[in-house]
Design a protein around this motif. Structure first.
Motif, PDB file in Angstrom:
ATOM      1  N   THR A  17       0.835  -1.205   0.000  1.00  0.00           N
ATOM      2  CA  THR A  17       0.000   0.000   0.000  1.00  0.00           C
ATOM      3  C   THR A  17       0.868   1.253   0.000  1.00  0.00           C
ATOM      4  O   THR A  17       0.586   2.218  -0.727  1.00  0.00           O
ATOM      5  CB  THR A  17      -0.928   0.019   1.231  1.00  0.00           C
ATOM      6  N   LYS A  18       1.916   1.271   0.798  1.00  0.00           N
ATOM      7  CA  LYS A  18       2.803   2.426   0.848  1.00  0.00           C
ATOM      8  C   LYS A  18       3.443   2.698  -0.512  1.00  0.00           C
ATOM      9  O   LYS A  18       3.583   3.860  -0.932  1.00  0.00           O
ATOM     10  CB  LYS A  18       3.895   2.202   1.902  1.00  0.00           C
ATOM     11  N   MET A  19       3.826   1.639  -1.210  1.00  0.00           N
ATOM     12  CA  MET A  19       4.429   1.828  -2.530  1.00  0.00           C
ATOM     13  C   MET A  19       3.403   2.325  -3.543  1.00  0.00           C
ATOM     14  O   MET A  19       3.690   3.212  -4.356  1.00  0.00           O
ATOM     15  CB  MET A  19       5.056   0.518  -3.018  1.00  0.00           C
ATOM     16  N   LEU A  20       2.197   1.763  -3.494  1.00  0.00           N
ATOM     17  CA  LEU A  20       1.151   2.190  -4.416  1.00  0.00           C
ATOM     18  C   LEU A  20       0.745   3.646  -4.169  1.00  0.00           C
ATOM     19  O   LEU A  20       0.390   4.371  -5.105  1.00  0.00           O
ATOM     20  CB  LEU A  20      -0.073   1.279  -4.286  1.00  0.00           C
ATOM     21  N   MET A  21       0.805   4.073  -2.914  1.00  0.00           N
ATOM     22  CA  MET A  21       0.432   5.442  -2.554  1.00  0.00           C
ATOM     23  C   MET A  21       1.601   6.419  -2.716  1.00  0.00           C
ATOM     24  O   MET A  21       1.491   7.597  -2.381  1.00  0.00           O
ATOM     25  CB  MET A  21      -0.067   5.478  -1.112  1.00  0.00           C
ATOM     26  N   LEU A  22       2.721   5.929  -3.231  1.00  0.00           N
ATOM     27  CA  LEU A  22       3.901   6.758  -3.500  1.00  0.00           C
ATOM     28  C   LEU A  22       4.478   7.392  -2.232  1.00  0.00           C
ATOM     29  O   LEU A  22       4.997   8.507  -2.265  1.00  0.00           O
ATOM     30  CB  LEU A  22       3.587   7.859  -4.530  1.00  0.00           C
ATOM     31  N   PHE A  23       4.393   6.659  -1.117  1.00  0.00           N
ATOM     32  CA  PHE A  23       5.009   7.145   0.114  1.00  0.00           C
ATOM     33  C   PHE A  23       6.532   7.160  -0.043  1.00  0.00           C
ATOM     34  O   PHE A  23       7.098   6.343  -0.776  1.00  0.00           O
ATOM     35  CB  PHE A  23       4.656   6.243   1.294  1.00  0.00           C
ATOM     36  N   THR A  24       7.175   8.064   0.675  1.00  0.00           N
ATOM     37  CA  THR A  24       8.641   8.052   0.711  1.00  0.00           C
ATOM     38  C   THR A  24       9.099   6.757   1.383  1.00  0.00           C
ATOM     39  O   THR A  24       8.612   6.418   2.470  1.00  0.00           O
ATOM     40  CB  THR A  24       9.169   9.246   1.530  1.00  0.00           C
ATOM     41  N   PRO A  25       9.995   5.998   0.758  1.00  0.00           N
ATOM     42  CA  PRO A  25      10.469   4.748   1.377  1.00  0.00           C
ATOM     43  C   PRO A  25      11.014   4.996   2.773  1.00  0.00           C
ATOM     44  O   PRO A  25      11.622   6.040   3.045  1.00  0.00           O
ATOM     45  CB  PRO A  25      11.582   4.290   0.418  1.00  0.00           C
TER      46      PRO A  25
END
Length: 304
Positions: free
Chosen positions: A207-215
């Motif tokens: 979900t974090k990757m799909l939402m373009l969160f900062t790694p």
């Protein structure tokens, strides 16, 4: 608006799609066998294992299709290609893990209040079948799972199912030798809780990757400090860092220069920035908008 896009060095791990196909075939056969065995023996643990195996088949199919789609080349209408399809697959697979887990918890609790006499002999043999087949599939996908979130989701489905088969085997032996039939529901509950734990973790990551969160391993302030050390840089701002997929880590930002330099001079400056970003932070795609005394917000993070 002048922009520069740079595709830096990317070290790709080649995923073996044929391993997924073989795992799909194995798990299809296991599912059919365990459904038959679960119905005949009356074992909820064996049926729950079969249900999980069926979810494995679906997840492996999704992973395989996503793997193929992600290799498609970019087009005018799909400028990134379909590289994010594997992230979508990881999200879907982790969600199914959690859904299956809660269903098993419900069934296990129900079985506590409505116990069933089980034929442990069939449970033992079918659980051994599950251990062997899932163990082989786990070995096939283990290497790929270390490099790809999609493959990790498929790998986790298979690994948890192998562990479930081990638990079912233990339960079958306890029922056979000690007539402890309640252990069937207990093991189902344990398997389900473990599925919730691993499923939620993978669900959060995808979900974090799909939402373009900062790694999580990226420190924006550290990036700014390092880039500001480079001669010619005044201020890096309007920063975005995200994963396009697991191999491509992107940075997009505005760069306010100390001097009104030429484009050729900016190219040299940009090369220095790209080297720092790749060597220190693993960022392999850089998109910088150059500026000189432009009137706009200079905060590190600005809502565009």
């Amino acid at each position: 608006m002048s922009r520069h896009h740079h595709n830096h060095r990317i070290h790709k791990h080649e995923i073996e799609g044929k391993n997924l196909l073989f795992s799909i075939l194995l798990n299809t056969l296991i599912t059919i066998a365990q459904v038959v065995g679960g119905i005949i023996s009356g074992s909820l643990a064996l049926l729950s294992d079969a249900l999980h195996n069926f979810s494995d088949v679906l997840s492996l199919l999704i992973s395989y299709v996503a793997h193929k789609l992600s290799r498609k080349k970019a087009t005018i209408s799909q400028t990134f290609g379909l590289k994010r399809s594997e992230l979508v697959a990881a999200f879907v697979n982790s969600l199914t893990l959690v859904i299956v887990a809660f269903y098993l918890i419900y069934e296990a609790i129900t079985r506590f209040f409505d116990p069933v006499i089980i034929k442990p002999g069939l449970v033992i043999w079918f659980s051994i079948l599950g251990i062997v087949a899932n163990g082989l599939s786990v070995l096939l996908l283990k290497k790929d799972a270390n490099h790809n979130l999609n493959m990790k989701s498929a790998y986790l489905h298979l690994l948890t199912d192998m562990m479930a088969s081990v638990a079912v085997l233990v339960g079958g032996l306890m029922m056979h030798y000690f007539e402890m039939y309640w252990v069937d529901a207990v093991l189902t509950l344990i398997i389900a809780i473990y599925l919730v734990v691993v499923g939620v973790d993978l669900l959060i990551k995808s979900t974090k990757m799909l939402m373009l969160f900062t790694p999580e391993f990226i420190d924006i302030k550290a990036i700014v400090r390092e880039v500001h050390k480079i001669e010619g840089v005044n201020k890096l701002h309007h920063i975005h860092v995200w994963h396009l997929n697991e191999e491509e880590l992107h940075l997009e930002a505005h760069l306010d220069c100390t001097h009104d330099i030429t484009l050729s001079q900016f190219n040299l400056l940009l090369q220095d920035i790209e080297d720092v970003l790749y060597d220190k932070f693993g960022i392999n795609h850089v998109n910088i908008q150059p500026e000189f005394k432009k009137e706009d917000p200079k905060d590190f993070i600005v809502q565009d």
